[in-house]
Motif scaffolding. Structure first.
Motif, mmCIF file in Angstrom:
data_model
loop_
_atom_site.group_PDB
_atom_site.id
_atom_site.type_symbol
_atom_site.label_atom_id
_atom_site.label_comp_id
_atom_site.label_asym_id
_atom_site.label_seq_id
_atom_site.Cartn_x
_atom_site.Cartn_y
_atom_site.Cartn_z
ATOM 1 N N UNK A 221 22.921 49.875 29.751
ATOM 2 C CA UNK A 221 23.400 50.140 31.107
ATOM 3 C C UNK A 221 24.286 48.963 31.511
ATOM 4 N N UNK A 222 25.512 49.250 31.925
ATOM 5 C CA UNK A 222 26.451 48.195 32.318
ATOM 6 C C UNK A 222 26.690 48.283 33.815
ATOM 7 N N UNK A 223 26.475 47.163 34.484
ATOM 8 C CA UNK A 223 26.741 47.080 35.920
ATOM 9 C C UNK A 223 27.782 45.985 36.165
ATOM 10 N N UNK A 224 28.816 46.334 36.873
ATOM 11 C CA UNK A 224 29.898 45.381 37.108
ATOM 12 C C UNK A 224 30.072 45.116 38.593
ATOM 13 N N UNK A 225 30.687 43.986 38.854
ATOM 14 C CA UNK A 225 30.966 43.581 40.235
ATOM 15 C C UNK A 225 32.386 43.063 40.321
ATOM 16 N N UNK A 226 33.134 43.595 41.281
ATOM 17 C CA UNK A 226 34.513 43.177 41.489
ATOM 18 C C UNK A 226 34.673 42.682 42.908
ATOM 19 N N UNK A 227 35.548 41.718 43.077
ATOM 20 C CA UNK A 227 35.842 41.220 44.414
ATOM 21 C C UNK A 227 36.906 42.080 45.056
ATOM 22 N N UNK A 228 36.704 42.400 46.328
ATOM 23 C CA UNK A 228 37.684 43.164 47.082
ATOM 24 C C UNK A 228 37.991 42.467 48.380
ATOM 25 N N UNK A 229 39.213 42.662 48.875
ATOM 26 C CA UNK A 229 39.614 41.983 50.095
ATOM 27 C C UNK A 229 39.005 42.622 51.321
ATOM 28 N N UNK A 230 38.776 41.815 52.355
ATOM 29 C CA UNK A 230 38.301 42.294 53.644
ATOM 30 C C UNK A 230 39.434 42.911 54.435
ATOM 31 N N UNK A 231 39.151 43.289 55.679
ATOM 32 C CA UNK A 231 40.139 43.985 56.496
ATOM 33 C C UNK A 231 41.362 43.132 56.771
ATOM 34 N N UNK A 232 41.194 41.805 56.772
ATOM 35 C CA UNK A 232 42.323 40.939 57.096
ATOM 36 C C UNK A 232 43.314 40.809 55.954
ATOM 37 N N UNK A 233 42.977 41.376 54.766
ATOM 38 C CA UNK A 233 43.866 41.251 53.619
ATOM 39 C C UNK A 233 45.247 41.821 53.901
ATOM 40 N N UNK A 234 45.307 42.891 54.705
ATOM 41 C CA UNK A 234 46.577 43.551 54.939
ATOM 42 C C UNK A 234 47.529 42.702 55.771
ATOM 43 N N UNK A 235 47.004 41.639 56.376
ATOM 44 C CA UNK A 235 47.849 40.794 57.210
ATOM 45 C C UNK A 235 48.216 39.482 56.534
ATOM 46 N N UNK A 236 47.947 39.375 55.234
ATOM 47 C CA UNK A 236 48.236 38.124 54.536
ATOM 48 C C UNK A 236 49.712 37.775 54.540
ATOM 49 N N UNK B 29 32.413 49.909 24.963
ATOM 50 C CA UNK B 29 32.381 50.673 26.201
ATOM 51 C C UNK B 29 33.792 51.130 26.524
ATOM 52 N N UNK B 30 33.983 51.708 27.701
ATOM 53 C CA UNK B 30 35.316 52.101 28.144
ATOM 54 C C UNK B 30 36.002 50.969 28.892
ATOM 55 N N UNK B 31 37.307 50.907 28.764
ATOM 56 C CA UNK B 31 38.075 49.916 29.500
ATOM 57 C C UNK B 31 37.869 50.059 31.010
ATOM 58 N N UNK B 32 37.847 51.308 31.503
ATOM 59 C CA UNK B 32 37.743 51.480 32.952
ATOM 60 C C UNK B 32 36.385 51.064 33.506
ATOM 61 N N UNK B 33 35.404 50.871 32.633
ATOM 62 C CA UNK B 33 34.091 50.403 33.083
ATOM 63 C C UNK B 33 34.135 48.918 33.440
ATOM 64 N N UNK B 34 34.900 48.119 32.682
ATOM 65 C CA UNK B 34 34.874 46.662 32.863
ATOM 66 C C UNK B 34 36.187 46.074 33.364
ATOM 67 N N UNK B 35 37.232 46.879 33.474
ATOM 68 C CA UNK B 35 38.527 46.356 33.892
ATOM 69 C C UNK B 35 38.438 45.723 35.282
ATOM 70 N N UNK B 36 38.914 44.483 35.393
ATOM 71 C CA UNK B 36 38.943 43.784 36.668
ATOM 72 C C UNK B 36 37.607 43.257 37.138
ATOM 73 N N UNK B 37 36.573 43.354 36.315
ATOM 74 C CA UNK B 37 35.236 42.909 36.730
ATOM 75 C C UNK B 37 35.143 41.385 36.765
ATOM 76 N N UNK B 38 34.533 40.873 37.818
ATOM 77 C CA UNK B 38 34.258 39.441 37.909
ATOM 78 C C UNK B 38 32.925 39.097 37.262
ATOM 79 N N UNK B 39 32.025 40.056 37.272
ATOM 80 C CA UNK B 39 30.692 39.831 36.711
ATOM 81 C C UNK B 39 30.256 41.105 35.997
ATOM 82 N N UNK B 40 29.708 40.943 34.783
ATOM 83 C CA UNK B 40 29.226 42.088 34.000
ATOM 84 C C UNK B 40 27.782 41.815 33.598
#
Length: 337
Positions: A43-58, A106-117
C-alpha cells in the motif's frame, strides 16, 4: 467506480489443473494465488504540498500604492498573509516488491510530485520510500525502501504469452482497502486508450478501482503479467494494465540510470491505408510508410528515404506506426536494427 467482478467455481477443477491448462479454466479457488502474492503487494500513501488560498496573489509582490500601510493591512485582512500555511494533498496507490533490495514497481501517477512516500506491507511493517526513477510516457515508476529483514517478492512473467480469455488476479488497495483481491479474465490485448505514445494495454474485467494503480495483474501460474494502471470512468469491468514485458526494460533502466532512454530513427511515419497497400503491392496487415526523414538522424545515415516502407524490425513484422514506434523505442541507443 465499478462493482466487483463476479467470480465463482463454475467448473469443479483443482487449482493445479487450471494452471496446467494455461489458466483457461476457472480454478476452484484463488486462495493459493492470493496467499502467495499478497505479502509482496504494498500500500503506497503519498503526500504533496499544495498552496493555500493566497497562492493566487503571489504575482502581486509590490504595492501599487507605495508604502502606505493601510493598503497592506487591507490586502492581508481579506486575502491572508503572503506566507499562508500550505495544505497537504494525500493520495493512495499500490505497488509490488520485485527484489530483496526493496525495489517496488508502481505507476508514475501514484508518486509523481510526492514530497513524502510511505509504504505499508501486509505484515504490518511500514517504510519511507524514495523514488529511483519515473517514466511518464509509460506511467511507470520505481521506488525503493530500506528494510533490515527479508522482503517478500513477486515473480515477473511473460505478458506476450498471455492469452485473451485467461483468468487473472488483481491485488491492490482500492479506496485504501488494503490487499483487496479481485479476479477476472484478460478481455483484450494491445489496447490503445490515448494515455501516451506507447499504449499497448492489457484489458481485463477484474475489478480495478482508484487505489489499485500500480498493483500487479497475476496469471494462474502466480506470475505478474501486467501493472494495473487505468480504468474508463463510468465503465464497468473495463480496466487496463501495462504489459510486464514492456515494463521489464524500463524497470532495468530506472534501476540503473534513474531515467529511460529510447531508440530513435528520426523519421515521420504513417499507417498504410487500403489504397496505399494496393498501390505498393503490400499484403494486408504489413508495412508502415516513411513520410519524412530528418537530416543527420539515424535513418538518414542508414540511407532510408521518404516513401520507403518498413515491413519488419529484426524479423518482427510491423503493421501500424504505433507498433513500429514501440519496437524502436525498446531498442538500446546505438543498437543496430
Amino acid at each position: 467506480m465499478f462493482g466487483a467482478a463476479a467470480v465463482s467455481g463454475i467448473f469443479s477443477v483443482p487449482f493445479t489443473q487450471a494452471a496446467s491448462n494455461d489458466g483457461m479454466l476457472a480454478p476452484e479457488s484463488f486462495t493459493e494465488l492470493a496467499k502467495k502474492n499478497s505479502p509482496a503487494v504494498v500500500n503506497i500513501r503519498t503526500e504533496r504540498s499544495g498552496g493555500g488560498a493566497s497562492q493566487m496573489f503571489r504575482g502581486f509582490e509590490g504595492n501599487p500604492y507605495g508604502n502606505d500601510e493601510r493598503f497592506k493591512e487591507f490586502f492581508e485582512k481579506f486575502f491572508g498573509g503572503r506566507h499562508q500555511k500550505e495544505f497537504k494533498q494525500r493520495s493512495l496507490g499500490s505497488g509490488f516488491i520485485i527484489d530483496e533490495d526493496g525495489h517496488i514497481v508502481t505507476n508514475n501517477h501514484v508518486v509523481e510530485g510526492a514530497d513524502k512516500i510511505k509504504v505499508f506491507l501486509k505484515d504490518g511493517r511500514e517504510f519511507d520510500a524514495v523514488v529511483k526513477g519515473r517514466d511518464p510516457n509509460t506511467d511507470l515508476a520505481l521506488i525503493k525502501i530500506k528494510a533490515d529483514g527479508k522482503l517478500p517478492m513477486v515473480e515477473l512473467g511473460d505478458s506476450d504469452d498471455a492469452k485473451v480469455g485467461e483468468w487473472v488476479l488483481a491485488i491492490g488497495n482500492p479506496f485504501g482497502l488494503e490487499h483487496t483481491v479481485t479476479a477476472g479474465i484478460i478481455s483484450a490485448k494491445g489496447r490503445v486508450i490515448g494515455s501516451g505514445p506507447y499504449d499497448d494495454f492489457i484489458q481485463t474485467d477484474a475489478s480495478i478501482n482508484p487505489g489499485n494503480s500500480g498493483g500487479p495483474l497475476i496469471n494462474m501460474n502466480g506470475k505478474v503479467v501486467g501493472i494495473n494502471a487505468a480504468i474508463i470512468a463510468g465503465g464497468t469491468g473495463i480496466g487496463f494494465a501495462i504489459p510486464v514485458n514492456m515494463a521489464k526494460g524500463i524497470i532495468a533502466q530506472l534501476k540503473s540510470n534513474g531515467e529511460v532512454s529510447r531508440g530513435w530513427l528520426g523519421v515521420g511515419i504513417q499507417d498504410l491505408n487500403k489504397d496505399l497497400k494496393e498501390y505498393y503491392g503490400i499484403k494486408e496487415g504489413e508495412g508502415v510508410l516513411i513520410t519524412q526523414v530528418f537530416k543527420g538522424d539515424p535513418a538518414d545515415k542508414a540511407g532510408i528515404e521518404p516513401k520507403d516502407i518498413v515491413l519488419a524490425v529484426n524479423g518482427e513484422k510491423v503493421d501500424t506506426s504505433r507498433a513500429l514506434s514501440r519496437l524502436i523505442a525498446d531498442k538500446d541507443v546505438g543498437e543496430k536494427v
